[in-house]
Scaffold this active site. Structure first.
Site, short mmCIF file in Angstrom:
data_model
loop_
_atom_site.label_atom_id
_atom_site.label_comp_id
_atom_site.label_asym_id
_atom_site.label_seq_id
_atom_site.Cartn_x
_atom_site.Cartn_y
_atom_site.Cartn_z
N ASP A 232 0.66 -1.21 -0.02
CA ASP A 232 0.00 0.20 0.09
C ASP A 232 0.90 1.13 0.12
OD1 ASP A 232 -2.32 1.50 -0.17
OD2 ASP A 232 -2.49 1.49 2.16
N ASP B 261 -9.14 0.26 2.23
CA ASP B 261 -7.90 -0.24 2.95
C ASP B 261 -8.59 0.26 4.58
OD1 ASP B 261 -5.70 -1.56 3.86
OD2 ASP B 261 -4.62 0.33 3.90
N ARG C 209 -7.72 3.78 13.19
CA ARG C 209 -6.83 4.98 13.39
C ARG C 209 -6.19 5.18 14.76
NH1 ARG C 209 -5.50 6.27 8.28
NH2 ARG C 209 -7.27 6.76 7.12
N ARG D 179 1.18 16.77 13.17
CA ARG D 179 2.50 17.36 13.44
C ARG D 179 2.38 18.90 13.02
NH1 ARG D 179 3.68 13.10 10.38
NH2 ARG D 179 3.74 14.20 8.44
N GLU E 118 -9.80 12.66 7.54
CA GLU E 118 -9.87 13.93 6.82
C GLU E 118 -11.26 14.70 6.69
OE1 GLU E 118 -7.12 13.86 3.41
OE2 GLU E 118 -7.90 11.90 3.52
N THR F 41 -4.71 6.48 0.21
CA THR F 41 -6.08 7.08 0.13
C THR F 41 -5.80 8.25 -1.11
OG1 THR F 41 -6.07 7.13 2.54
CG2 THR F 41 -7.59 8.66 1.63
N LYS G 191 -3.96 -1.82 10.39
CA LYS G 191 -4.31 -2.00 8.88
C LYS G 191 -4.49 -3.35 8.50
CE LYS G 191 -3.13 2.08 7.10
NZ LYS G 191 -4.29 3.08 6.35
N TYR H 61 2.69 3.06 15.03
CA TYR H 61 3.23 3.25 13.63
C TYR H 61 4.68 3.96 13.83
CZ TYR H 61 2.55 8.25 13.20
OH TYR H 61 2.85 9.68 13.33
N GLN I 270 -3.42 2.51 15.24
CA GLN I 270 -2.36 2.85 14.17
C GLN I 270 -1.22 3.82 14.66
OE1 GLN I 270 -3.89 4.48 10.46
NE2 GLN I 270 -1.95 4.78 9.64
N THR J 22 -8.64 -5.54 4.03
CA THR J 22 -8.33 -4.86 3.06
C THR J 22 -9.61 -5.32 1.92
OG1 THR J 22 -6.49 -4.20 3.40
CG2 THR J 22 -6.97 -3.77 1.39
N GLU K 248 -10.25 3.87 3.76
CA GLU K 248 -9.29 4.82 2.84
C GLU K 248 -9.75 4.19 1.52
OE1 GLU K 248 -5.38 5.51 5.40
OE2 GLU K 248 -5.31 3.93 3.67
N GLU L 202 -9.15 3.85 -2.30
CA GLU L 202 -7.85 3.55 -2.87
C GLU L 202 -8.25 3.04 -4.32
OE1 GLU L 202 -4.72 2.06 -0.86
OE2 GLU L 202 -5.44 2.81 1.13
N HIS M 33 -3.79 14.15 0.87
CA HIS M 33 -4.08 13.03 2.14
C HIS M 33 -2.79 13.23 3.01
CE1 HIS M 33 -5.27 9.81 4.34
NE2 HIS M 33 -4.10 8.99 4.15
N TYR N 115 1.03 5.76 -0.66
CA TYR N 115 0.74 6.97 0.25
C TYR N 115 1.06 8.05 -0.71
CZ TYR N 115 0.43 10.03 4.46
OH TYR N 115 0.42 10.63 5.60
#
Length: 392
Positions: free
Chosen positions: A114, A219, A223, A130, A344, A330, A239, A230, A226, A243, A187, A189, A121, A116
């Protein structure tokens, strides 16, 4: 030339599409699985029509392994059968109405990667998590970031999605808890299915020599699980529980008319990532929650294109296998209504979605059904759908 199949001519499932899937009739055992193509609201059983036992093996893998020339020739034969009145008497008895068919996993997944690849996104998540840093990590514009997923939990559309258990950290409390996920997400995709393999130590060649076609992917993502796990190695249990993919694989040949140049990239990628053909795809996606449209992500705006994903995935000599699946990550656009995940759409739960029935959502609740569909210049991709079941 349009098809003679009733209802197919001029539809999104005419002979310009012809996606492949694996099916049985509703009263047949699973052992009778065989391959077909969708035409209108029917499935054409390929084994008797083409007199080819490769389509009776229970998955598309053996056909995918034949390679690009065989894919092209088979598509041409099927189009001839479905447009020529002279073939109708032979083919019509092998048309199965969709309502009388059970759709199965169309191929055996060898590996799952997968990516990104949406700038929007990645930027949105960076701003959420962040806020005092640059949204993108320094490597993001230099290579398509990705991770290896779990091939054994890739399931066909309609398979129930059981809310996963996991370890998470509630807020800033230093201790952890083990509970069902409270922030279950999607997600939206686009996935790419490998037909022609490579040997260990060699890079992939031309994109269309290896990739047979595309499928819609959801997917599913926990959250909260994760977020705790992660760092430093990336997604894992948040994850790997499920899927979902569409039961239909749309051949690349059906998408020739929606190929577009990829997005301008700055800085210029290294030579192995240089685009040699246009493999951006002008697809319009739609996400529905319990039947209500909540997002329309535009695939056309993806920063990294699938040929670049394939090049990066194999540049170190990692081999491809027939049945490998890699997904875009995503798909999100520049507008709030174009975001392909609930994290989001609700800005990490701080801005709930208002629904037409008066309710609202931040993340998914038990019983929710999410369906993702897409169109590409008059061609429809097979929908991918799943319903959330309570944790066990």
């Amino acid at each position: 030339m349009p098809s003679w199949v009733p209802g197919a001519a001029g539809s999104a499932w005419d002979v310009d599409n012809l996606p492949y899937g694996v099916f049985t009739r509703v009263n047949e055992p699973d052992e009778w699985r065989r391959a077909g193509v969708r035409i209108g609201d029917h499935v054409l059983d390929l084994t008797p029509v083409l007199s080819d036992e490769v389509f009776a093996t229970g998955s598309l893998n053996a056909f995918l392994a034949r390679g690009r020339t065989a894919w092209r020739e088979t598509r041409s034969r099927v189009r001839d059968v479905l447009t020529g009145e002279g073939h109708r008497a032979v083919a019509e008895p092998h048309l199965v109405p969709l309502g009388e068919a059970r759709l199965h996993m169309p191929f055996e997944v060898a590996d799952y990667v997968d990516f990104y690849c949406s700038l929007e996104h990645a930027s949105n998540l960076g701003r959420m998590f962040r806020p005092d840093e640059e949204p993108l990590k320094p490597n993001w514009r230099h290579l398509p970031v990705g991770y290896h997923g779990r091939a054994g939990t890739v399931v066909v559309s309609g398979t129930p999605v059981v809310r996963p258990w996991g370890q998470r950290a509630p807020g800033t409390v230093p201790n952890t808890v083990f509970e069902p996920s409270a922030r279950l997400d999607i997600e939206a995709e686009l996935g790419f299915v490998i037909g022609t393999p490579t040997r260990l130590g060699e890079r992939a060649g031309d994109f269309a020599d290896h990739v047979f076609g595309v499928t819609l992917v959801n997917d599913w993502s926990a959250r909260d699980i994760q977020a705790w796990e992660y760092v430093p190695l990336g997604p894992f249990l948040g994850k790997s529980f499920a899927t979902s993919v569409s039961p239909w694989i749309t051949p690349l040949e059906a998408l020739e008319h929606v190929r577009v140049p990829g997005r301008v990239q700055d800085p210029k990628p290294l030579d192995y990532l240089r685009r040699r053909e246009d493999w951006g795809l002008d697809l319009a996606m739609e996400v529905r929650l319990n039947g209500e449209v909540v997002s329309r992500p535009p695939y056309r705006g993806m920063y990294w294109t699938p040929d670049q994903m394939l090049a990066h995935m194999t540049v170190n000599g990692a081999s491809l296998r027939t049945g490998d699946l890699f997904a875009s990550g995503t798909v999100s656009g520049t507008e709030p209504g174009e975001r392909g995940s609930f994290i989001e759409l609700t800005w990490n739960g701080s801005e709930p979605i208002k629904l037409l029935d008066g309710g609202s959502r931040t993340f998914l609740e038990d019983g929710d059904t999410v369906a993702i569909s897409a169109t590409a210049g008059g061609v429809a991709l097979g929908e991918v759908m799943g319903t959330i079941h309570p944790a066990r």
